[in-house]
Design an enzyme around this catalytic site. Structure first.
Site, PDB file in Angstrom:
ATOM      1  N   HIS A 307      36.569  14.304  -0.452  1.00  0.00           N
ATOM      2  CA  HIS A 307      35.247  14.864  -0.797  1.00  0.00           C
ATOM      3  C   HIS A 307      35.449  14.931  -2.484  1.00  0.00           C
ATOM      4  O   HIS A 307      36.321  15.016  -3.135  1.00  0.00           O
ATOM      5  CB  HIS A 307      35.122  16.328  -0.533  1.00  0.00           C
ATOM      6  CG  HIS A 307      33.474  16.553  -0.617  1.00  0.00           C
ATOM      7  ND1 HIS A 307      33.289  17.213  -1.620  1.00  0.00           N
ATOM      8  CD2 HIS A 307      32.401  16.586   0.219  1.00  0.00           C
ATOM      9  CE1 HIS A 307      31.850  17.451  -1.396  1.00  0.00           C
ATOM     10  NE2 HIS A 307      31.527  17.073  -0.397  1.00  0.00           N
ATOM     11  N   ASP A 364      31.590  15.868   7.648  1.00  0.00           N
ATOM     12  CA  ASP A 364      30.975  14.722   8.472  1.00  0.00           C
ATOM     13  C   ASP A 364      31.725  14.319   9.375  1.00  0.00           C
ATOM     14  O   ASP A 364      31.369  13.352  10.433  1.00  0.00           O
ATOM     15  CB  ASP A 364      30.488  13.678   7.379  1.00  0.00           C
ATOM     16  CG  ASP A 364      29.215  14.028   6.982  1.00  0.00           C
ATOM     17  OD1 ASP A 364      28.405  14.549   7.398  1.00  0.00           O
ATOM     18  OD2 ASP A 364      29.226  13.775   5.469  1.00  0.00           O
TER      19      ASP A 364
HETATM   20  N1  ACO Z   1      40.124   6.825   2.436  1.00  0.00           N
HETATM   21  C1  ACO Z   1      41.453   6.363   1.805  1.00  0.00           C
HETATM   22  N2  ACO Z   1      41.541   6.549   0.376  1.00  0.00           N
HETATM   23  C2  ACO Z   1      40.664   7.416  -0.224  1.00  0.00           C
HETATM   24  C3  ACO Z   1      39.277   7.935   0.585  1.00  0.00           C
HETATM   25  C4  ACO Z   1      39.290   7.691   1.836  1.00  0.00           C
HETATM   26  N3  ACO Z   1      38.370   8.197   2.593  1.00  0.00           N
HETATM   27  N4  ACO Z   1      38.870   9.092  -0.345  1.00  0.00           N
HETATM   28  C5  ACO Z   1      39.392   8.725  -1.432  1.00  0.00           C
HETATM   29  N5  ACO Z   1      40.530   7.938  -1.468  1.00  0.00           N
HETATM   30  C6  ACO Z   1      41.640   7.717  -2.350  1.00  0.00           C
HETATM   31  C7  ACO Z   1      40.877   6.824  -3.629  1.00  0.00           C
HETATM   32  O1  ACO Z   1      41.350   5.390  -3.351  1.00  0.00           O
HETATM   33  C8  ACO Z   1      41.677   7.185  -4.853  1.00  0.00           C
HETATM   34  O2  ACO Z   1      43.243   6.764  -4.668  1.00  0.00           O
HETATM   35  P1  ACO Z   1      43.746   6.497  -6.203  1.00  0.00           P
HETATM   36  O3  ACO Z   1      43.837   7.906  -6.689  1.00  0.00           O
HETATM   37  O4  ACO Z   1      45.181   5.860  -5.649  1.00  0.00           O
HETATM   38  O5  ACO Z   1      42.955   5.147  -6.855  1.00  0.00           O
HETATM   39  C9  ACO Z   1      41.725   8.875  -4.447  1.00  0.00           C
HETATM   40  O6  ACO Z   1      41.661   8.965  -3.185  1.00  0.00           O
HETATM   41  C10 ACO Z   1      40.747   9.365  -5.266  1.00  0.00           C
HETATM   42  O7  ACO Z   1      39.601   8.876  -4.659  1.00  0.00           O
HETATM   43  P2  ACO Z   1      37.913   8.980  -5.522  1.00  0.00           P
HETATM   44  O8  ACO Z   1      37.092   7.569  -5.000  1.00  0.00           O
HETATM   45  O9  ACO Z   1      38.205   8.609  -6.918  1.00  0.00           O
HETATM   46  O10 ACO Z   1      37.436  10.082  -5.065  1.00  0.00           O
HETATM   47  P3  ACO Z   1      35.948  10.506  -5.463  1.00  0.00           P
HETATM   48  O11 ACO Z   1      35.858  12.116  -5.656  1.00  0.00           O
HETATM   49  O12 ACO Z   1      35.126   9.601  -6.221  1.00  0.00           O
HETATM   50  O13 ACO Z   1      35.131  10.236  -3.895  1.00  0.00           O
HETATM   51  C11 ACO Z   1      34.555  10.342  -1.688  1.00  0.00           C
HETATM   52  C12 ACO Z   1      34.874  11.075  -3.007  1.00  0.00           C
HETATM   53  C13 ACO Z   1      33.254   9.116  -2.201  1.00  0.00           C
HETATM   54  C14 ACO Z   1      33.822  11.097  -0.833  1.00  0.00           C
HETATM   55  C15 ACO Z   1      35.701   9.402  -1.285  1.00  0.00           C
HETATM   56  O14 ACO Z   1      36.753  10.365  -0.908  1.00  0.00           O
HETATM   57  C16 ACO Z   1      35.331   8.598   0.014  1.00  0.00           C
HETATM   58  O15 ACO Z   1      34.666   7.563  -0.009  1.00  0.00           O
HETATM   59  N6  ACO Z   1      35.373   9.112   1.414  1.00  0.00           N
HETATM   60  C17 ACO Z   1      34.918   8.465   2.529  1.00  0.00           C
HETATM   61  C18 ACO Z   1      33.351   8.677   2.789  1.00  0.00           C
HETATM   62  C19 ACO Z   1      32.903  10.155   2.961  1.00  0.00           C
HETATM   63  O16 ACO Z   1      33.450  10.583   4.035  1.00  0.00           O
HETATM   64  N7  ACO Z   1      31.814  10.475   2.532  1.00  0.00           N
HETATM   65  C20 ACO Z   1      31.507  11.720   2.765  1.00  0.00           C
HETATM   66  C21 ACO Z   1      31.260  12.790   1.658  1.00  0.00           C
HETATM   67  S1  ACO Z   1      30.823  14.202   2.312  1.00  0.00           S
HETATM   68  C22 ACO Z   1      29.048  14.222   2.214  1.00  0.00           C
HETATM   69  O17 ACO Z   1      28.726  13.407   1.267  1.00  0.00           O
HETATM   70  C23 ACO Z   1      28.431  15.406   2.924  1.00  0.00           C
END
Ligand code: ACO
Length: 428
Positions: A307, A364
């Site tokens: 998140h 979610d």
């Molecule tokens: N699976 C694997 N790796 C992940 C995931 C995931 N779901 N989420 C984040 N990471 C990793 C990234 O690759 C990154 O790794 P790094 O530091 O080695 O490069 C690190 O964790 C940080 O991730 P970011 O993408 O920079 O985090 P951000 O805050 O931008 O993204 C997000 C948050 C978009 C929710 C992301 O975690 C994601 O894509 N999750 C899956 C989609 C999801 O479940 N979305 C619902 C959110 S809740 C809502 O909207 C109600």
């Protein structure tokens, strides 16, 4: 003495006030930055460090896993309040007393009639159209039937607009689903509570009596409460920015629905179930998918994990996990997809990649599981999220307009071509 932040640009030091919120959050107010520095701007892709407004609606602390609406904890509201009470709280700022709540409920019931012309619009969509596209269009279509923009400064006009959209939206949601399933449209039943009415409008089969299941009513009520607001997320920021041009409430809500649709936001609940189904089809090897999620050369992400703000367990996920267990045991469901979900959750919570990046299951991850158990089609999951988020969007739109916020118009740093001469087509 209030705090000051200093920014040095090309040897000149500029001072900016630091503002502090009621929960001691601090922010550097850079609103005078461009004027003082002669045009230097800030850049912050994804607005990870940028506050777009001051807001008195929802407080969340992602490090501690805290979420409050108007000062009340989400845990207490999910346990003691119902969705309409929470909607009133978010939009009007205080919990309603008994008489006000009863009036609010009745006024919403009176508004739950949708113009028959809207039915023709629903009918015109192909059956396979994605329900979020349909819902966004229908919400926008409501502006055609309600052409007058809401006068936000009139309490009465605002209240009337609120009960109108809160009354009609569940009907649009139910019709969107029934269209998708080739089922005849159901009208609202004013003898029922808000949640019972939604369930009946969605699930009542022709020629059969619809029997309410209190476990499902309670689970849906909680789900809607938990989704009702989440401060300046992607769809809420969209509603505020569209509304900042003084576009009408319904048009702004329609834009919010489109923003919510994406799989990185509200669309994640659908993406979770599609991911789980894909893993099952591929033999149910969760370890393989854990490895894919960790592989930086693989675009696969574990949907429902991580998140932008919560870097601790999502407090909503804790509550909804309990509701999911209740629903599954009440309905006696044994579903291989749910076993895969539990396996992934267990493995991710024990895996250093996820633990070190603070990637916990988000709301979610579990909401999709409940919706599936309730018999809601996967493509409708994000529509259910929109149903819950509606009061939050309205509250944020109203606050933005009442605070007389300026039109939202970010800056950029241009990285394209410098000035060049036009070459006529025959010489290119
Ligand atoms: N699976 C694997 N790796 C992940 C995931 C995931 N779901 N989420 C984040 N990471 C990793 C990234 O690759 C990154 O790794 P790094 O530091 O080695 O490069 C690190 O964790 C940080 O991730 P970011 O993408 O920079 O985090 P951000 O805050 O931008 O993204 C997000 C948050 C978009 C929710 C992301 O975690 C994601 O894509 N999750 C899956 C989609 C999801 O479940 N979305 C619902 C959110 S809740 C809502 O909207 C109600």
């Amino acid at each position: 003495m209030s705090e000051i932040a200093k920014i040095e640009v090309n040897g000149s030091v500029y001072e900016f006030p630091v503002i502090e919120g009621t929960e001691n959050e601090k922010a550097i107010n850079i609103s005078k930055l461009r004027g003082l520095t002669g045009g230097v701007t800030t850049i912050d892709p994804g607005y990870k460090n940028t506050g777009s407004c001051e807001s008195g609606i929802t407080f969340l602390d992602g490090e501690k896993g805290t979420l409050r609406y108007r000062g009340y904890s989400i845990e207490e509201l999910a346990e003691k309040a119902d969705f309409l009470e929470v909607a009133y709280l978010l939009i009007f700022g205080e919990l309603p007393d008994a008489a006000t709540l009863e009036k609010f409920q009745n006024d919403i019931k009176k508004q739950s009639i949708v113009d028959e012309e809207i039915k023709k619009i629903v009918d015109a969509f192909p059956k396979a159209a994605h329900p979020m596209g349909v819902l966004s269009s229908l919400t926008s279509a409501l502006t055609a039937f309600n052409p007058n923009s809401v006068d936000v400064d009139s309490e009465e006009a605002m209240y009337n607009a609120v009960v109108k959209i809160m009354g009609k939206f569940p009907v649009l949601v139910a019709w969107t689903m029934r269209k998708n399933q080739g089922m005849p449209f159901k009208y609202s039943d004013s003898s029922l509570g808000y949640i019972e009415n939604i369930l009946k409008m969605m699930f009542k089969k022709p020629g059969e009596k619809y029997v309410q299941n209190p476990v499902l009513v309670n689970a849906l009520d909680k789900l809607l409460i938990l989704h009702a607001d989440h401060e300046q997320n992607c769809s809420t920021s969209t509603v505020r920015i569209v509304g900042s041009s003084h576009a009408g409430l319904f048009a702004s809500l329609s834009a919010g629905i489109s923003a919510l649709w994406g799989p990185l936001h509200g669309g994640a609940n659908q993406a979770v179930l599609e991911m789980l189904a894909g893993i099952e089809e591929d033999g149910g090897d969760t370890a393989k998918y854990m490895a894919k999620a960790k592989d930086k050369s693989d675009p696969f992400r574990l949907m429902g994990f991580g998140h932008r703000v919560y870097k601790n367990f999502d407090p909503r996920a804790k509550i909804i996990k309990v509701a999911a267990d209740e629903v599954l045991s009440d309905l006696g469901i044994e579903d291989p997809i749910l076993n895969i979900a539990k396996g992934l959750e267990r493995e991710a919570l024990a895996d250093d990649y996820f633990v070190s990046r603070k990637l916990y299951p988000n709301v979610d991850f579990y909401s999709g599981i409940i919706y599936r158990a309730m018999g809601i089609p996967t493509e409708m999951f994000t529509v259910m999220f929109a149903l819950g988020r509606l009061p939050g969007w309205i509250a944020q739109w109203k606050e933005m307009r009442l605070r007389k916020e300026p039109i939202g118009r970010p800056r950029q740093v241009y990285i394209g071509e410098n000035l060049r001469s036009f070459v006529p087509v025959e010489k290119r």
